[in-house]
Motif scaffolding. Structure first.
Motif, PDB file in Angstrom:
ATOM      1  N   ALA A 130       0.860  -1.362   0.107  1.00 20.71           N
ATOM      2  CA  ALA A 130      -0.164  -0.190   0.118  1.00 20.71           C
ATOM      3  C   ALA A 130       0.673   1.819   0.770  1.00 20.71           C
ATOM      4  CB  ALA A 130      -1.228  -0.096   1.319  1.00 20.71           C
ATOM      5  N   VAL A 131       2.135   1.519   0.623  1.00 16.24           N
ATOM      6  CA  VAL A 131       2.763   2.788   0.957  1.00 16.24           C
ATOM      7  C   VAL A 131       2.878   3.049  -0.885  1.00 16.24           C
ATOM      8  CG1 VAL A 131       5.247   2.958   2.030  1.00 16.24           C
ATOM      9  CG2 VAL A 131       3.189   2.207   3.696  1.00 16.24           C
ATOM     10  N   TYR A 132       3.922   1.862  -0.999  1.00 14.31           N
ATOM     11  CA  TYR A 132       4.303   1.871  -2.546  1.00 14.31           C
ATOM     12  C   TYR A 132       2.889   2.008  -3.583  1.00 14.31           C
ATOM     13  CZ  TYR A 132       7.186   0.659  -6.262  1.00 14.31           C
ATOM     14  OH  TYR A 132       7.051   0.034  -8.272  1.00 14.31           O
ATOM     15  N   GLY A 133       2.469   1.505  -3.612  1.00 16.09           N
ATOM     16  CA  GLY A 133       1.491   2.418  -4.300  1.00 16.09           C
ATOM     17  C   GLY A 133       1.447   3.643  -4.192  1.00 16.09           C
ATOM     18  N   VAL A 134       0.987   4.058  -2.652  1.00 14.82           N
ATOM     19  CA  VAL A 134       0.861   5.447  -2.374  1.00 14.82           C
ATOM     20  C   VAL A 134       1.311   6.885  -3.524  1.00 14.82           C
ATOM     21  CG1 VAL A 134       0.915   8.034  -0.867  1.00 14.82           C
ATOM     22  CG2 VAL A 134      -0.779   5.360  -0.490  1.00 14.82           C
ATOM     23  N   LEU A 137      -7.665  -1.596  -2.470  1.00 18.80           N
ATOM     24  CA  LEU A 137      -7.986  -3.058  -2.618  1.00 18.80           C
ATOM     25  C   LEU A 137      -6.028  -3.997  -2.674  1.00 18.80           C
ATOM     26  CD1 LEU A 137      -9.368  -3.513  -6.453  1.00 18.80           C
ATOM     27  CD2 LEU A 137     -10.325  -3.708  -3.854  1.00 18.80           C
ATOM     28  N   THR A 138      -5.492  -3.173  -2.054  1.00 20.34           N
ATOM     29  CA  THR A 138      -4.546  -4.116  -0.957  1.00 20.34           C
ATOM     30  C   THR A 138      -4.729  -4.640   0.022  1.00 20.34           C
ATOM     31  OG1 THR A 138      -2.666  -2.923  -2.071  1.00 20.34           O
ATOM     32  CG2 THR A 138      -1.922  -3.884  -0.384  1.00 20.34           C
ATOM     33  N   PHE A 139      -5.738  -4.404   0.659  1.00 27.95           N
ATOM     34  CA  PHE A 139      -6.005  -4.579   2.308  1.00 27.95           C
ATOM     35  C   PHE A 139      -7.529  -5.256   1.754  1.00 27.95           C
ATOM     36  CE2 PHE A 139      -4.249  -0.249   2.855  1.00 27.95           C
ATOM     37  CZ  PHE A 139      -3.441  -0.685   3.424  1.00 27.95           C
ATOM     38  N   TRP A 198      -1.636  -9.259  -3.029  1.00 25.47           N
ATOM     39  CA  TRP A 198      -1.420  -9.384  -5.063  1.00 25.47           C
ATOM     40  C   TRP A 198      -2.739  -8.687  -5.739  1.00 25.47           C
ATOM     41  CZ3 TRP A 198       3.216 -10.556  -4.368  1.00 25.47           C
ATOM     42  CH2 TRP A 198       3.434 -11.823  -4.080  1.00 25.47           C
ATOM     43  N   ILE A 199      -3.762  -8.089  -5.248  1.00 26.49           N
ATOM     44  CA  ILE A 199      -4.395  -7.404  -6.473  1.00 26.49           C
ATOM     45  C   ILE A 199      -3.842  -5.956  -6.150  1.00 26.49           C
ATOM     46  CG2 ILE A 199      -6.583  -6.306  -6.907  1.00 26.49           C
ATOM     47  CD1 ILE A 199      -8.271  -8.739  -5.532  1.00 26.49           C
ATOM     48  N   GLY A 200      -3.277  -5.337  -5.175  1.00 23.31           N
ATOM     49  CA  GLY A 200      -2.875  -3.998  -5.626  1.00 23.31           C
ATOM     50  C   GLY A 200      -1.379  -4.022  -6.695  1.00 23.31           C
ATOM     51  N   VAL A 201      -0.447  -5.174  -6.336  1.00 31.83           N
ATOM     52  CA  VAL A 201       0.461  -5.482  -6.938  1.00 31.83           C
ATOM     53  C   VAL A 201       0.291  -5.490  -8.521  1.00 31.83           C
ATOM     54  CG1 VAL A 201       2.883  -6.989  -8.064  1.00 31.83           C
ATOM     55  CG2 VAL A 201       1.666  -6.537  -5.439  1.00 31.83           C
ATOM     56  N   ALA A 202      -1.103  -6.338  -8.879  1.00 34.42           N
ATOM     57  CA  ALA A 202      -1.475  -6.837 -10.192  1.00 34.42           C
ATOM     58  C   ALA A 202      -1.582  -5.335 -10.873  1.00 34.42           C
ATOM     59  CB  ALA A 202      -2.320  -7.604 -10.707  1.00 34.42           C
ATOM     60  N   LEU A 203      -2.662  -4.464  -9.878  1.00 30.64           N
ATOM     61  CA  LEU A 203      -2.830  -3.168 -10.729  1.00 30.64           C
ATOM     62  C   LEU A 203      -1.659  -2.179 -11.105  1.00 30.64           C
ATOM     63  CD1 LEU A 203      -6.148  -2.327  -8.496  1.00 30.64           C
ATOM     64  CD2 LEU A 203      -5.527  -2.913 -10.799  1.00 30.64           C
ATOM     65  N   TYR A 204      -0.830  -2.112  -9.809  1.00 29.58           N
ATOM     66  CA  TYR A 204       0.767  -0.860 -10.619  1.00 29.58           C
ATOM     67  C   TYR A 204       1.065  -2.446 -12.069  1.00 29.58           C
ATOM     68  CZ  TYR A 204      -0.286  -0.262  -5.548  1.00 29.58           C
ATOM     69  OH  TYR A 204      -0.815  -0.265  -4.890  1.00 29.58           O
ATOM     70  N   SER A 223      -4.764   5.833 -14.670  1.00 28.26           N
ATOM     71  CA  SER A 223      -3.641   5.416 -13.638  1.00 28.26           C
ATOM     72  C   SER A 223      -3.297   5.923 -12.840  1.00 28.26           C
ATOM     73  CB  SER A 223      -2.099   5.695 -14.700  1.00 28.26           C
ATOM     74  OG  SER A 223      -2.148   5.791 -16.029  1.00 28.26           O
ATOM     75  N   LEU A 224      -4.195   7.455 -12.327  1.00 31.26           N
ATOM     76  CA  LEU A 224      -4.325   7.788 -10.897  1.00 31.26           C
ATOM     77  C   LEU A 224      -5.219   7.165 -10.101  1.00 31.26           C
ATOM     78  CD1 LEU A 224      -3.390   9.497  -8.925  1.00 31.26           C
ATOM     79  CD2 LEU A 224      -4.874  11.166  -9.271  1.00 31.26           C
ATOM     80  N   ALA A 225      -6.876   7.019 -10.704  1.00 29.07           N
ATOM     81  CA  ALA A 225      -7.113   6.079 -10.252  1.00 29.07           C
ATOM     82  C   ALA A 225      -7.194   4.840  -9.639  1.00 29.07           C
ATOM     83  CB  ALA A 225      -8.744   6.559 -11.484  1.00 29.07           C
ATOM     84  N   ILE A 226      -6.097   3.944 -10.672  1.00 23.77           N
ATOM     85  CA  ILE A 226      -5.980   2.964 -10.547  1.00 23.77           C
ATOM     86  C   ILE A 226      -5.263   2.204  -9.632  1.00 23.77           C
ATOM     87  CG2 ILE A 226      -5.163   0.674 -11.404  1.00 23.77           C
ATOM     88  CD1 ILE A 226      -6.138   1.514 -14.535  1.00 23.77           C
ATOM     89  N   TYR A 227      -4.579   3.490  -9.064  1.00 22.01           N
ATOM     90  CA  TYR A 227      -3.121   3.097  -8.227  1.00 22.01           C
ATOM     91  C   TYR A 227      -3.684   3.546  -6.879  1.00 22.01           C
ATOM     92  CZ  TYR A 227       0.878   4.554 -11.381  1.00 22.01           C
ATOM     93  OH  TYR A 227       1.935   4.456 -12.258  1.00 22.01           O
ATOM     94  N   ILE A 228      -4.881   4.330  -6.882  1.00 27.87           N
ATOM     95  CA  ILE A 228      -5.642   4.581  -5.346  1.00 27.87           C
ATOM     96  C   ILE A 228      -6.877   3.106  -5.155  1.00 27.87           C
ATOM     97  CG2 ILE A 228      -7.760   6.172  -4.796  1.00 27.87           C
ATOM     98  CD1 ILE A 228      -6.377   8.577  -6.281  1.00 27.87           C
ATOM     99  N   ALA A 229      -6.930   2.916  -6.367  1.00 29.52           N
ATOM    100  CA  ALA A 229      -7.674   1.207  -6.273  1.00 29.52           C
ATOM    101  C   ALA A 229      -6.976   0.493  -6.184  1.00 29.52           C
ATOM    102  CB  ALA A 229      -8.356   1.206  -8.215  1.00 29.52           C
TER     103      ALA A 229
END
Length: 191
Positions: free
Chosen positions: A106-110, A159-161, A165-171, A149-155
């Motif tokens: 999540a921190v990586y995604g932020v 979704l990381t929580f 792996w959903i978060g990683v897949a979106l990144y 892209s910004l919307a996908i990062y926020i999602a």
């Protein structure tokens, strides 16, 4: 003022970011393939971050190629982007060394979301400086790709929580969207 110094400074900062990231890779202890196994999360994090830094560098290069000048607002917007990019080695190491645990992912995604937001701010400032009828403004257009892209990062962060792996897949998905070189600038430069 001319754009040459901001381009050179940006290139230098990006080179340092990549250098710091590669220095985080540790030499495996052992002489067979099993010694590499514990390093896969760190290496995978590095690969993803290297691709992201490369994408930003590539897009900044193309973008600055179409602009004629910069001003103080553009300089600060560029520094804003470079600040968030400079944190990428830390968020990369945090995610990799903790084997893609939810909070580090999540921190990586932020961090990715803040880079995307800062890039958007830079685009807005350059558009404001150069006007709506310039090659730059025409190339950027509505920047749907950046906003999506910004919307996908926020999602991805949220979704990381549910599953990291959903978060990683979106990144990874956003990286794949941008991995193909952005032709918006190149098409207009060639005309």
């Amino acid at each position: 003022m001319g754009k040459g110094r901001v381009e050179a400074f940006t290139d230098g900062v990006v080179a340092i970011i990549i250098t710091i990231m590669v220095l985080e890779l540790k030499v495996p202890h052992g002489e067979d393939f099993s010694a590499l196994l514990p390093l896969w999360p760190i290496f995978l994090s590095y690969v993803l971050s290297f691709i992201y830094v490369g994408i930003y560098w590539n897009n900044l290069h193309n973008m600055f190629h179409t602009v004629q000048r910069v001003d103080g607002r553009v300089l600060w917007a560029n520094l804003h982007l470079l600040f968030w990019l400079s944190l990428m080695p830390a968020t990369t190491a945090f995610m990799g060394e903790n084997h893609f645990a939810p909070v580090p992912v999540a921190v990586y995604g932020v961090g990715l979301a803040l880079c995307a937001f800062a890039y958007y701010v830079l685009v807005v400032e350059l558009r404001h400086l150069h006007g709506a009828d310039t090659t730059f403004a025409k190339a950027v257009g509505r920047d749907r790709k950046g906003k999506i892209s910004l919307a996908i990062y926020i999602a991805g962060v949220l979704l990381t929580f549910v599953s990291q792996w959903i978060g990683v897949a979106l990144y990874v998905a956003v990286a794949m969207i941008w991995f193909v070189p952005d032709k918006r600038f190149e098409r207009l430069i060639e005309k």
